[in-house]
Scaffold this motif. Structure first.
Motif, PDB file in Angstrom:
ATOM      1  N   GLN A 105      92.646  74.085  63.412  1.00 46.90           N
ATOM      2  CA  GLN A 105      93.514  72.916  63.415  1.00 46.90           C
ATOM      3  C   GLN A 105      92.973  71.843  64.355  1.00 46.90           C
ATOM      4  OE1 GLN A 105      96.613  72.397  61.631  1.00 46.90           O
ATOM      5  NE2 GLN A 105      95.664  73.989  60.420  1.00 46.90           N
ATOM      6  N   TRP A 106      92.528  72.285  65.541  1.00 49.04           N
ATOM      7  CA  TRP A 106      91.884  71.350  66.471  1.00 49.04           C
ATOM      8  C   TRP A 106      90.626  70.768  65.839  1.00 49.04           C
ATOM      9  CZ3 TRP A 106      93.942  69.479  70.776  1.00 49.04           C
ATOM     10  CH2 TRP A 106      94.890  70.232  71.494  1.00 49.04           C
ATOM     11  N   GLU A 107      89.823  71.651  65.257  1.00 51.59           N
ATOM     12  CA  GLU A 107      88.546  71.205  64.700  1.00 51.59           C
ATOM     13  C   GLU A 107      88.759  70.199  63.579  1.00 51.59           C
ATOM     14  OE1 GLU A 107      86.396  74.684  63.587  1.00 51.59           O
ATOM     15  OE2 GLU A 107      85.798  75.132  65.658  1.00 51.59           O
ATOM     16  N   ALA A 108      89.717  70.491  62.689  1.00 52.86           N
ATOM     17  CA  ALA A 108      89.982  69.580  61.582  1.00 52.86           C
ATOM     18  C   ALA A 108      90.446  68.232  62.127  1.00 52.86           C
ATOM     19  CB  ALA A 108      91.039  70.169  60.660  1.00 52.86           C
ATOM     20  N   SER A 109      91.287  68.299  63.144  1.00 46.96           N
ATOM     21  CA  SER A 109      91.845  67.085  63.712  1.00 46.96           C
ATOM     22  C   SER A 109      90.767  66.245  64.415  1.00 46.96           C
ATOM     23  CB  SER A 109      92.939  67.491  64.683  1.00 46.96           C
ATOM     24  OG  SER A 109      93.557  66.378  65.225  1.00 46.96           O
ATOM     25  N   TYR A 110      89.963  66.906  65.235  1.00 50.60           N
ATOM     26  CA  TYR A 110      88.859  66.210  65.904  1.00 50.60           C
ATOM     27  C   TYR A 110      87.892  65.626  64.883  1.00 50.60           C
ATOM     28  CZ  TYR A 110      89.930  68.036  70.590  1.00 50.60           C
ATOM     29  OH  TYR A 110      90.508  68.319  71.788  1.00 50.60           O
ATOM     30  N   SER A 111      87.613  66.406  63.831  1.00 52.11           N
ATOM     31  CA  SER A 111      86.634  65.975  62.831  1.00 52.11           C
ATOM     32  C   SER A 111      87.069  64.698  62.123  1.00 52.11           C
ATOM     33  CB  SER A 111      86.405  67.059  61.787  1.00 52.11           C
ATOM     34  OG  SER A 111      85.936  68.226  62.399  1.00 52.11           O
ATOM     35  N   ARG A 132      83.255  60.945  74.836  1.00 51.15           N
ATOM     36  CA  ARG A 132      84.194  61.128  73.729  1.00 51.15           C
ATOM     37  C   ARG A 132      84.221  59.949  72.770  1.00 51.15           C
ATOM     38  NH1 ARG A 132      88.903  63.490  77.246  1.00 51.15           N
ATOM     39  NH2 ARG A 132      88.132  65.593  77.568  1.00 51.15           N
ATOM     40  N   LYS A 133      84.098  58.743  73.316  1.00 49.99           N
ATOM     41  CA  LYS A 133      84.197  57.550  72.477  1.00 49.99           C
ATOM     42  C   LYS A 133      83.146  57.560  71.385  1.00 49.99           C
ATOM     43  CE  LYS A 133      86.223  53.386  74.436  1.00 49.99           C
ATOM     44  NZ  LYS A 133      85.956  52.260  75.346  1.00 49.99           N
ATOM     45  N   ILE A 134      81.897  57.850  71.784  1.00 46.11           N
ATOM     46  CA  ILE A 134      80.796  57.826  70.827  1.00 46.11           C
ATOM     47  C   ILE A 134      80.958  58.968  69.829  1.00 46.11           C
ATOM     48  CG2 ILE A 134      78.294  58.038  70.583  1.00 46.11           C
ATOM     49  CD1 ILE A 134      78.089  56.578  73.260  1.00 46.11           C
ATOM     50  N   LEU A 135      81.379  60.119  70.352  1.00 43.89           N
ATOM     51  CA  LEU A 135      81.582  61.263  69.472  1.00 43.89           C
ATOM     52  C   LEU A 135      82.657  60.942  68.422  1.00 43.89           C
ATOM     53  CD1 LEU A 135      80.271  63.970  69.333  1.00 43.89           C
ATOM     54  CD2 LEU A 135      82.112  64.922  70.714  1.00 43.89           C
ATOM     55  N   ARG A 136      83.684  60.220  68.834  1.00 46.67           N
ATOM     56  CA  ARG A 136      84.732  59.849  67.872  1.00 46.67           C
ATOM     57  C   ARG A 136      84.201  58.877  66.837  1.00 46.67           C
ATOM     58  NH1 ARG A 136      90.289  58.126  70.396  1.00 46.67           N
ATOM     59  NH2 ARG A 136      90.844  58.110  68.201  1.00 46.67           N
ATOM     60  N   LYS A 173      84.217  59.523  62.842  1.00 40.87           N
ATOM     61  CA  LYS A 173      84.818  58.625  61.859  1.00 40.87           C
ATOM     62  C   LYS A 173      83.888  58.452  60.664  1.00 40.87           C
ATOM     63  CE  LYS A 173      87.175  55.643  65.111  1.00 40.87           C
ATOM     64  NZ  LYS A 173      87.137  54.265  65.652  1.00 40.87           N
ATOM     65  N   ARG A 174      82.581  58.618  60.906  1.00 44.29           N
ATOM     66  CA  ARG A 174      81.598  58.386  59.841  1.00 44.29           C
ATOM     67  C   ARG A 174      81.235  59.664  59.094  1.00 44.29           C
ATOM     68  NH1 ARG A 174      81.070  54.692  63.623  1.00 44.29           N
ATOM     69  NH2 ARG A 174      80.115  52.666  63.193  1.00 44.29           N
ATOM     70  N   VAL A 175      81.665  60.791  59.620  1.00 40.94           N
ATOM     71  CA  VAL A 175      81.283  62.072  59.037  1.00 40.94           C
ATOM     72  C   VAL A 175      82.523  62.827  58.585  1.00 40.94           C
ATOM     73  CG1 VAL A 175      80.123  64.268  59.459  1.00 40.94           C
ATOM     74  CG2 VAL A 175      79.292  62.209  60.583  1.00 40.94           C
ATOM     75  N   GLY A 176      82.622  63.103  57.295  1.00 38.08           N
ATOM     76  CA  GLY A 176      83.736  63.908  56.813  1.00 38.08           C
ATOM     77  C   GLY A 176      83.284  65.358  56.723  1.00 38.08           C
ATOM     78  N   MET A 209      88.928  58.680  55.436  1.00 42.35           N
ATOM     79  CA  MET A 209      88.326  57.944  56.549  1.00 42.35           C
ATOM     80  C   MET A 209      87.095  57.165  56.099  1.00 42.35           C
ATOM     81  SD  MET A 209      90.079  58.154  59.238  1.00 42.35           S
ATOM     82  CE  MET A 209      89.039  57.781  60.640  1.00 42.35           C
ATOM     83  N   ASN A 210      86.840  57.171  54.798  1.00 43.02           N
ATOM     84  CA  ASN A 210      85.683  56.441  54.268  1.00 43.02           C
ATOM     85  C   ASN A 210      84.369  56.826  54.931  1.00 43.02           C
ATOM     86  OD1 ASN A 210      85.374  54.637  52.183  1.00 43.02           O
ATOM     87  ND2 ASN A 210      86.981  53.325  53.074  1.00 43.02           N
ATOM     88  N   PRO A 211      84.059  58.118  54.935  1.00 45.19           N
ATOM     89  CA  PRO A 211      82.894  58.574  55.681  1.00 45.19           C
ATOM     90  C   PRO A 211      81.583  58.144  55.018  1.00 45.19           C
ATOM     91  CG  PRO A 211      83.800  60.377  54.421  1.00 45.19           C
ATOM     92  CD  PRO A 211      84.735  59.220  54.230  1.00 45.19           C
ATOM     93  N   LYS A 212      80.538  58.060  55.829  1.00 44.79           N
ATOM     94  CA  LYS A 212      79.213  57.714  55.319  1.00 44.79           C
ATOM     95  C   LYS A 212      78.517  58.959  54.784  1.00 44.79           C
ATOM     96  CE  LYS A 212      78.848  53.312  56.009  1.00 44.79           C
ATOM     97  NZ  LYS A 212      80.189  53.025  56.453  1.00 44.79           N
TER      98      LYS A 212
END
Lengths: 192, 262
Positions: free
Chosen positions: A90-96, B87-91, B95-98, B171-174
């Motif tokens: 659940q964490w992983e899906a959310s973070y992803s 964290r910012k960059i990781l987020r 956002k670009r990776v589903g 999320m419209n991933p690339k």
């Protein structure tokens, strides 16, 4: 007791966090307040606060503080295990999906954790309700104390004690009922 | 659906790497899981990664969106470094990776529709109405618009996985990562999920797919790779990979998989 629930919630969040300092602090809190009897805590606060702050502290304040701190110790562990009980996926899906820690916690983890936390919370509240009778010792006019007063005035020991027990029962039973009601409600929301 | 044709983008690749992996190493304790992976994924490209369990396939794609930390080497997604533990960059990367997991990981307390709208609302601050409209379109695209208001518990495995795909697409991933998306499904549900994935690939989505569905690989992959004990042992276009693999290990692996698939 409600205050204890709220305080316990935040300490529980600390317990479940990965931050080592927060974790250690909250662990110390939990171990301190869980591993000493409520009665001793009541006495310590009743006699300790006036010494520390050099004022009189009314029994009601003492009882409120002691029961809050004591409840929080238990509730923290309830919330911690509820949060840790949510599958890692659940964490992983959310973070992803790009959610932050706070967003994941608020939108994904806590709504599920609260449901898991209901039955053990009921247990804690029932136990604390009964333990609150200890507060009579420091002169707080709670149910047991009240019963003692009525008893000494009317000399009807068993009637009064019986009614007292019944009142405790009603309070505790309501908690259980409220708990299973909430649990059902949340379950229905999920299973629809 | 354009199932019978290889997707066109295969022959008109724009050479702009979306994901770049260089010298990736990963240890779990003393276990050396990934032993120097180099990989570059161009826009519109579909890579299928196969290999026996424990070969590091899942770990590899989990490294790409930062679910696993990188011990050595470098991964970039559209130029953004995944190595950054900031964290910012990781987020931004995420956002670009589903990603689609083997075990779905849908949010059980939310309906299918809410599962899809959560991230756009929270992360991209899309208004509720707009997010829902877009989610309905996505759910239609994966063929389960009628289940929009159902909770995951009342969905079949195949339906769950299709919601999970819609959720990632919202999320419209690339680039889309698939970690054995059909391994937890009953045979009759595998096809409905694969069809959605094939449709995506035909639409030009950049994808890395960990799977043992060799039919899928033949149909849409640009490259098929065999990961063995943490290294990419063989990497070739599907015709070559299946018709005349160079490595003995690949031959062995293929004979195993094809036997099972028969």
């Amino acid at each position: 007791m409600a205050l204890g629930g709220v305080l316990g919630f935040f300490i529980g969040l600390m317990r479940a966090s990965k931050n080592k300092l927060l974790n250690l602090l909250s662990l110390c809190y939990v171990e301190t307040f869980r591993n000493s009897p409520l009665l001793i805590q009541l006495f310590l606060i009743y006699y300790g606060l006036p010494i520390l702050f050099n004022t009189d502290v009314p029994p009601q304040t003492t009882a409120t503080i002691a029961i809050t701190l004591y409840t929080a110790g238990y509730m923290a562990e309830v919330f911690k295990s509820a949060i840790n009980g949510i599958a890692k996926g659940q964490w992983e899906a959310s973070y992803s999906l790009g959610l932050s820690y706070t967003q994941s916690l608020r939108r994904v983890i806590l709504p599920q954790a609260f449901r898991i936390a209901i039955p053990p919370s009921v247990g804690v509240f029932v136990a604390v309700t009964k333990d609150s009778s200890l507060a009579s010792i420091i002169g707080f006019m709670e149910l047991t104390r009240m019963a003692a007063v009525v008893r000494s005035q009317t000399f009807t020991t068993f009637d009064v004690l019986g009614v007292t027990a019944l009142l405790y029962f009603i309070m505790c039973y309501s908690f259980s009922k409220l708990g299973s009601f909430l649990e059902k409600k949340l379950e229905v929301a999920e299973a629809r | 659906m354009a199932l019978l044709f290889r997707r066109e983008s295969k022959y008109t690749l724009k050479s702009k790497p979306v994901v770049k992996i260089g010298g990736l190493h990963k240890w779990f304790g003393k276990l050396h899981v990934l032993k120097g992976i180099d990989l570059s994924l161009d826009e519109g490209e579909v890579i299928v990664i196969c290999g026996v369990s424990g070969s590091g396939k899942s770990t590899l794609i989990r490294c790409i969106n930062g679910l696993e930390s990188i011990d050595e080497g470098k991964i970039t997604v559209e130029g953004l470094s995944v190595n950054e533990r900031e964290r910012k960059i990781l987020r931004e990367v995420r956002k670009r990776v589903g990603i689609v997991f083997q075990s779905f990981n849908l949010f059980p307390h939310l309906t299918a529709l809410e599962n899809v709208t959560l991230a756009p609302k929270e992360v991209k601050k899309v208004k509720k109405g707009k997010a829902e409209k877009e989610a309905v379109v996505l759910l239609e695209r994966v063929g389960i618009a009628e289940k929009a208001n159902s909770y995951p518990i009342s969905l079949s495995g195949g339906q769950k996985q299709r919601v999970a795909i819609a959720r990632a697409l919202a999320m419209n991933p690339k680039v889309m990562l698939f970690d054995e998306p059909t391994s937890a499904l009953d045979p009759e549900m595998i096809k409905e999920v694969l069809d959605v994935m094939i449709d995506l690939a035909c639409g030009g989505m950049t994808m890395i797919v960990v799977t043992h569905e060799m039919g899928f690989a033949v149909r849409v992959a640009n490259r098929v790779m065999l990961l063995d004990e943490g290294t990419i042992l063989e990497s070739a276009p599907p015709e070559e990979f299946f018709r005349n693999p160079k490595q003995q290990r690949t031959k062995e692996f293929l004979s195993h998989v094809l036997e099972v698939n028969l």
